[in-house]
Design a protein around this motif. Structure first.
Motif, PDB file in Angstrom:
ATOM      1  N   SER A 122     108.740 -39.538 -80.786  1.00 41.96           N
ATOM      2  CA  SER A 122     107.768 -40.508 -81.297  1.00 41.96           C
ATOM      3  C   SER A 122     108.205 -41.009 -82.663  1.00 41.96           C
ATOM      4  O   SER A 122     108.795 -40.269 -83.452  1.00 41.96           O
ATOM      5  CB  SER A 122     106.390 -39.846 -81.405  1.00 41.96           C
ATOM      6  OG  SER A 122     105.494 -40.666 -82.131  1.00 41.96           O
ATOM      7  N   THR A 137     101.973 -48.775 -75.410  1.00 40.73           N
ATOM      8  CA  THR A 137     103.021 -48.665 -76.424  1.00 40.73           C
ATOM      9  C   THR A 137     104.330 -49.220 -75.859  1.00 40.73           C
ATOM     10  O   THR A 137     104.405 -49.588 -74.688  1.00 40.73           O
ATOM     11  CB  THR A 137     103.247 -47.194 -76.844  1.00 40.73           C
ATOM     12  OG1 THR A 137     103.758 -46.450 -75.715  1.00 40.73           O
ATOM     13  CG2 THR A 137     101.961 -46.558 -77.327  1.00 40.73           C
ATOM     14  N   LEU A 167     102.579 -49.634 -69.982  1.00 36.98           N
ATOM     15  CA  LEU A 167     103.292 -49.710 -71.262  1.00 36.98           C
ATOM     16  C   LEU A 167     104.441 -50.708 -71.128  1.00 36.98           C
ATOM     17  O   LEU A 167     104.751 -51.167 -70.036  1.00 36.98           O
ATOM     18  CB  LEU A 167     103.813 -48.324 -71.684  1.00 36.98           C
ATOM     19  CG  LEU A 167     104.573 -47.461 -70.659  1.00 36.98           C
ATOM     20  CD1 LEU A 167     105.970 -47.968 -70.418  1.00 36.98           C
ATOM     21  CD2 LEU A 167     104.628 -46.010 -71.141  1.00 36.98           C
ATOM     22  N   ASP A 188     108.101 -47.568 -79.801  1.00 39.04           N
ATOM     23  CA  ASP A 188     107.222 -46.567 -80.416  1.00 39.04           C
ATOM     24  C   ASP A 188     107.636 -45.165 -79.996  1.00 39.04           C
ATOM     25  O   ASP A 188     107.416 -44.195 -80.731  1.00 39.04           O
ATOM     26  CB  ASP A 188     105.772 -46.815 -79.984  1.00 39.04           C
ATOM     27  CG  ASP A 188     105.293 -48.209 -80.334  1.00 39.04           C
ATOM     28  OD1 ASP A 188     105.359 -48.567 -81.524  1.00 39.04           O
ATOM     29  OD2 ASP A 188     104.876 -48.953 -79.409  1.00 39.04           O
TER      30      ASP A 188
END
Length: 333
Positions: A122, A137, A167, A188
């Motif tokens: 992350s 994300t 996503l 991300d």
């Protein structure tokens, strides 16, 4: 007299040196040469480097030459064209090749890794990660059709996430450039192998929040494979090769992560020892390194199920036709 004595000593030493050098060369020439092509250089393949560094191949009478051939397609091309004798690559590549039909099938004969080797990283530090945090994300994944990406999608679906709708999935970046893209601001979350995941964590670029290896179960992720003709004609070589790998697999689990890291450090000169150590520890703790070279039927089925789920399985291939455990079973008895 003294001058004569000094000259005699020099001549004797030279003679001993020449004899030793000749014996060394003679010993080297007596070894059976075997060429391996690995799909990438990775700490994930630690037992292979241990076998080389600790002399396990030489103990078996083999002179192994290792080359790195980036990309599964290039590695398989080298194997098919006899540029190498043995390939270390994901088992999915053998399925792609064998499904096209061939008079000399590619046979999986010694398993090196038994889980996925990637980690979810992350951009922001997350103390209590849950997989639903990936929704909405941007996820920087691996190359389409390769095991990392297929396992990645498999794990996301397992947690109720549709990777193509829930996503933004990026999977058109070359393997070698994925970490650079993330470091420059793309995504991300990113799916990375070690040691890059640990390097990013140390530098504050990203943070490891989950392991795809612990989520996906056992699969023949990276396997030594050869053409059927090679295994038939070089049975003794295949057995000796597999025995050396088994010795290395045992050694890796018997030693501390630091000892393993020291042994393989010559293959990762640009990586600090503490990073190699933490990477080895992560892989050992989740049993990513296969403990023996036997590829079993359940692992083969799990591999094809993951490929099928990703829409990449050309056809289901029989375990008995494309996996040979003869050598692995002989050396583990």
């Amino acid at each position: 007299m003294r001058k004569w004595l000094k000259m005699s000593v020099l001549i004797l030493l030279s003679f001993v040196f020449i004899i030793g050098l000749t014996a060394c060369n003679s010993s080297k020439e007596s070894l059976q040469k075997v060429q391996i092509g690995e799909v990438t250089r990775s700490i994930f393949y630690a037992p292979q480097y241990v076998a080389l560094e600790k002399g396990f191949f030489e103990e078996e009478g083999l002179d192994v030459e290792l080359s790195t051939i980036p990309g599964g397609d290039k590695t398989m091309t080298a194997l098919i064209s006899d540029g190498i004798d043995i390939a270390l690559v994901g088992s999915e590549t053998s399925i792609y090749v064998n499904a096209q039909g061939t008079d000399d099938p590619i046979i999986n004969f010694a398993q090196l890794t038994q889980t996925d080797g990637t980690f979810l990283v992350s951009r922001e530090k997350i103390d209590n990660f849950t997989w639903d945090m990936l929704e909405d994300t941007t996820f920087l994944g691996q190359r389409k059709g390769g095991m990392p990406q297929m396992v990645g999608e498999f794990v996301l679906k397992k947690h109720g996430i549709d990777p193509h709708n829930d996503l933004e999935l990026i999977q058109n970046i070359d393997f070698a450039n994925i970490s650079t893209s993330f470091a420059s601001g793309t995504g991300d979350f990113v799916q990375l192998f070690e040691p890059q995941a640990s390097v990013f964590e140390k530098e504050g670029i990203g943070y490891i929040v989950a392991s795809f290896g612990t989520e996906s179960g056992h699969v023949p992720y990276t396997v030594f494979m050869a053409k059927e003709s090679f295994l038939n004609e070089q049975k003794e070589v295949a057995e000796k090769f597999t025995r050396a790998i088994y010795k290395a697999q045992q050694w890796v689990y018997e030693q501390s992560a630091e000892e393993v890291a020291k042994a393989i450090q010559p293959f990762f000169e640009d990586t600090e020892l503490d990073i190699i150590t933490s990477s080895v520890e992560r892989y050992k703790s989740q049993n990513s390194f296969a403990e023996n070279p036997i590829l079993d039927n359940d692992e083969w089925d799990n591999l094809q199920n993951i490929m099928d789920e990703a829409g990449e399985l050309p056809e289901r291939l029989n375990y008995e036709d494309f996996v040979n455990t003869e050598f692995a079973e002989m050396v583990t008895e």
